[in-house]
Design a protein around this motif. Structure first.
Motif, mmCIF file in Angstrom:
data_model
loop_
_atom_site.group_PDB
_atom_site.id
_atom_site.type_symbol
_atom_site.label_atom_id
_atom_site.label_comp_id
_atom_site.label_asym_id
_atom_site.label_seq_id
_atom_site.Cartn_x
_atom_site.Cartn_y
_atom_site.Cartn_z
ATOM 1 N N GLN A 100 0.984 -8.111 1.777
ATOM 2 C CA GLN A 100 1.957 -9.064 1.181
ATOM 3 C C GLN A 100 3.157 -8.029 0.547
ATOM 4 N N GLY A 101 2.828 -6.732 0.591
ATOM 5 C CA GLY A 101 3.793 -5.904 0.299
ATOM 6 C C GLY A 101 3.709 -5.386 -0.955
ATOM 7 N N ARG A 102 2.871 -5.499 -1.694
ATOM 8 C CA ARG A 102 2.703 -5.008 -2.994
ATOM 9 C C ARG A 102 2.205 -3.508 -3.044
ATOM 10 N N VAL A 103 2.828 -2.958 -4.178
ATOM 11 C CA VAL A 103 2.587 -1.681 -4.100
ATOM 12 C C VAL A 103 2.252 -1.274 -5.541
ATOM 13 N N CYS A 104 1.051 -0.651 -5.696
ATOM 14 C CA CYS A 104 0.714 -0.387 -7.164
ATOM 15 C C CYS A 104 0.128 1.235 -7.344
ATOM 16 N N THR A 159 6.207 -3.469 -6.979
ATOM 17 C CA THR A 159 6.905 -4.520 -6.129
ATOM 18 C C THR A 159 7.558 -5.699 -7.104
ATOM 19 N N SER A 160 7.273 -5.402 -8.582
ATOM 20 C CA SER A 160 7.762 -6.560 -9.269
ATOM 21 C C SER A 160 9.471 -6.204 -9.466
ATOM 22 N N ASP A 214 3.328 -1.505 -10.965
ATOM 23 C CA ASP A 214 3.408 -2.352 -10.146
ATOM 24 C C ASP A 214 4.840 -2.481 -9.578
ATOM 25 N N GLY A 267 -1.360 -0.321 -1.491
ATOM 26 C CA GLY A 267 -0.359 -1.239 -0.925
ATOM 27 C C GLY A 267 -1.247 -2.332 0.103
ATOM 28 N N ASP A 268 -0.475 -3.554 -0.143
ATOM 29 C CA ASP A 268 -1.189 -4.563 0.773
ATOM 30 C C ASP A 268 -0.234 -5.329 1.582
ATOM 31 N N GLY A 275 3.528 -6.417 5.759
ATOM 32 C CA GLY A 275 3.081 -5.606 4.167
ATOM 33 C C GLY A 275 3.323 -4.016 4.396
#
Length: 143
Positions: free
Chosen positions: A10-14, A28-29, A26, A7-8, A58
């Protein structure tokens, strides 16, 4: 396939494959909530990762359940924990209780063979927040 979550700020979780280093999901999409409830995991432990949340934005932390079917994501910026079903790619639970961002999350990943347990232990999630509180959750009940 062993999994790794990241996670980063910016809130992106992969979710990644450890063997192939391939991006599998992904999350967060699409942030969608399903009314389905999680089930008791019954497989051995899986990897988990914690992230630096010092900037208070994030993702604060990520953790798989023992079966690697659910992923808990603590959000620093939203003060919420999202439980993702990795089979459907949907949020199955949102846990709100911290009075600030969520910095870390942890679910049991397994127990020693000689330990007596009922299976209910796998329903638990522990979170820590910027409010200096540690909360223990029942993932199935959402509280």
């Amino acid at each position: 396939d062993k999994l790794l979550a990241s996670g980063d700020k910016q809130g992106r979780v992969c979710v990644w494959s450890v063997q192939s280093a391939e991006l599998l999901m992904d999350l967060t999409s699409e942030v969608t909530t399903s009314s389905a409830h999680s089930t008791h995991p019954s497989q051995p432990s899986s990897p988990s990762a914690a992230l630096d949340s010092s900037s208070n934005t994030g993702v604060g932390g990520v953790c798989f359940n023992a079966a690697s079917t659910l992923l808990a994501v603590g959000m620093v910026s939203e003060a919420v924990i999202r439980i993702w079903n990795l089979t459907t790619g949907c949020v199955v639970q949102e846990l709100v209780g911290h009075k600030g961002g969520v910095q870390c999350v942890c679910m049991p990943s397994g127990f020693p063979e000689d330990t007596e347990y009922t299976g209910d232990e796998y329903r638990l999630l522990v979170s820590g927040g910027v409010d200096r509180r540690v909360l223990i959750w029942d993932v199935e009940e959402g509280q």
